[in-house]
Design a protein around this motif. Sequence first.
Motif, PDB file in Angstrom:
ATOM      1  N   ARG A  36       0.827  -1.214   0.000  1.00  0.00           N
ATOM      2  CA  ARG A  36       0.000   0.000   0.000  1.00  0.00           C
ATOM      3  C   ARG A  36       0.862   1.265   0.000  1.00  0.00           C
ATOM      4  NH1 ARG A  36      -5.381  -0.188   1.501  1.00  0.00           N
ATOM      5  NH2 ARG A  36      -6.204  -2.294   1.657  1.00  0.00           N
ATOM      6  N   ALA A  37       1.922   1.265   0.816  1.00  0.00           N
ATOM      7  CA  ALA A  37       2.774   2.453   0.905  1.00  0.00           C
ATOM      8  C   ALA A  37       3.475   2.716  -0.430  1.00  0.00           C
ATOM      9  CB  ALA A  37       3.800   2.281   2.030  1.00  0.00           C
ATOM     10  N   THR A  39       2.264   1.883  -3.341  1.00  0.00           N
ATOM     11  CA  THR A  39       1.200   2.373  -4.231  1.00  0.00           C
ATOM     12  C   THR A  39       0.950   3.861  -3.997  1.00  0.00           C
ATOM     13  OG1 THR A  39       0.195   0.182  -4.191  1.00  0.00           O
ATOM     14  CG2 THR A  39      -1.215   1.997  -4.919  1.00  0.00           C
ATOM     15  N   LEU A  40       0.907   4.254  -2.731  1.00  0.00           N
ATOM     16  CA  LEU A  40       0.674   5.667  -2.397  1.00  0.00           C
ATOM     17  C   LEU A  40       1.790   6.546  -2.968  1.00  0.00           C
ATOM     18  CD1 LEU A  40      -1.000   7.779  -0.747  1.00  0.00           C
ATOM     19  CD2 LEU A  40       0.630   7.396   1.103  1.00  0.00           C
ATOM     20  N   ARG A  44       1.258   9.503  -5.688  1.00  0.00           N
ATOM     21  CA  ARG A  44       1.663  10.882  -5.381  1.00  0.00           C
ATOM     22  C   ARG A  44       2.665  11.406  -6.405  1.00  0.00           C
ATOM     23  NH1 ARG A  44       2.258  11.124   1.256  1.00  0.00           N
ATOM     24  NH2 ARG A  44       0.016  11.218   1.664  1.00  0.00           N
ATOM     25  N   VAL A  82       2.430   7.873   6.762  1.00  0.00           N
ATOM     26  CA  VAL A  82       1.351   7.604   5.795  1.00  0.00           C
ATOM     27  C   VAL A  82       0.374   6.547   6.313  1.00  0.00           C
ATOM     28  CG1 VAL A  82       2.724   8.306   3.783  1.00  0.00           C
ATOM     29  CG2 VAL A  82       2.815   5.917   4.553  1.00  0.00           C
ATOM     30  N   ALA A  85      -3.148   7.447   5.274  1.00  0.00           N
ATOM     31  CA  ALA A  85      -3.293   7.666   3.822  1.00  0.00           C
ATOM     32  C   ALA A  85      -3.292   6.356   3.037  1.00  0.00           C
ATOM     33  CB  ALA A  85      -2.183   8.589   3.322  1.00  0.00           C
ATOM     34  N   ILE A  86      -2.567   5.343   3.516  1.00  0.00           N
ATOM     35  CA  ILE A  86      -2.486   4.092   2.743  1.00  0.00           C
ATOM     36  C   ILE A  86      -3.784   3.281   2.798  1.00  0.00           C
ATOM     37  CG2 ILE A  86       0.031   3.859   2.912  1.00  0.00           C
ATOM     38  CD1 ILE A  86      -0.479   1.641   5.052  1.00  0.00           C
ATOM     39  N   GLU A  88      -6.750   4.721   2.226  1.00  0.00           N
ATOM     40  CA  GLU A  88      -7.775   5.435   1.463  1.00  0.00           C
ATOM     41  C   GLU A  88      -8.123   4.732   0.153  1.00  0.00           C
ATOM     42  OE1 GLU A  88      -6.707   9.589   1.585  1.00  0.00           O
ATOM     43  OE2 GLU A  88      -7.071   9.577   3.746  1.00  0.00           O
ATOM     44  N   ASP A  90      -8.264   5.481  -3.020  1.00  0.00           N
ATOM     45  CA  ASP A  90      -7.447   5.509  -4.242  1.00  0.00           C
ATOM     46  C   ASP A  90      -6.333   4.466  -4.166  1.00  0.00           C
ATOM     47  OD1 ASP A  90      -6.309   7.000  -2.199  1.00  0.00           O
ATOM     48  OD2 ASP A  90      -5.419   8.504  -3.522  1.00  0.00           O
ATOM     49  N   VAL A  91      -5.769   4.294  -2.973  1.00  0.00           N
ATOM     50  CA  VAL A  91      -4.708   3.293  -2.790  1.00  0.00           C
ATOM     51  C   VAL A  91      -5.310   1.890  -2.881  1.00  0.00           C
ATOM     52  CG1 VAL A  91      -3.014   2.363  -1.155  1.00  0.00           C
ATOM     53  CG2 VAL A  91      -3.270   4.840  -1.410  1.00  0.00           C
TER      54      VAL A  91
END
Length: 220
Positions: A36-37, A39-40, A44, A82, A85-86, A88, A90-91
């Motif tokens: 996931r990280a 991908t984020l 970005r 993150v 954020a990971i 969310e 979109d990820v």
Amino acid sequence: MIVAIDGPAGAGKSTVARAVADALGIGYLDTGAMYRALTLMALRDGMAVSDGPALADLARRHPVELANGPGGVRVHVRGDDVTMAIREADVTGAVSEVAAHPDVRHEMVARQREIMRHGDWVCDGRDIGSVVFPEAEVKVFLTASVDERARRRHAELVTRGERVDLRDIRDDVERRDLADSSRAASPLVVAEGAEVVDTTGMSIGQVVDRIAGLARGVAR
Ligand code: DC
């Protein structure tokens, strides 16, 4: 000792794996958070999630940092926290494609083995018992019905304050099941020697007791 917990999206792997690690007093590695990280970072940076070699290069240049703390695992990349954020949408929507690239998996598996080279670990993912640590002392394939997994994920997102539709969640769970089990590189399979635990109708405590019991039996 390595306790490998694999299974489909929404089977409760990370909740269970963290609790098993706490019960046994050993480390916890969330490999999904690593994919996931990455991908984020790629999203970005505006990178194409179809470009496996470039993604693997990004993973090599900016390794994901995972730190176990009292509130759970904190995830950092390039100095940024993150952790939230990971998770969310979109990820979640792009991570299966990122995780399907053999170059990316090669990089991630090397790092996972490096992290778990010393000490005892509970590790969850899709390929831990089959590829990362086939020699793990305890292997569990954690699963539950699609409806149950969709309900759990829906409840989790609602708790976090997100407005989501249960049908959309169910579709997403099915889509990820298909993507994760039909990909060519390390598809989700029941590893040889793994104990299949169907958690439909089981409480988290029951599942944790069952797996911690398996680990204690091996350690004895
Ligand atoms: O468990 P999770 O939902 O956080 O995993 C995110 C994605 O990463 C999921 O689509 C499957 C992939 N993944 C993987 O391919 N191999 C792993 N060991 C862990 C996760």
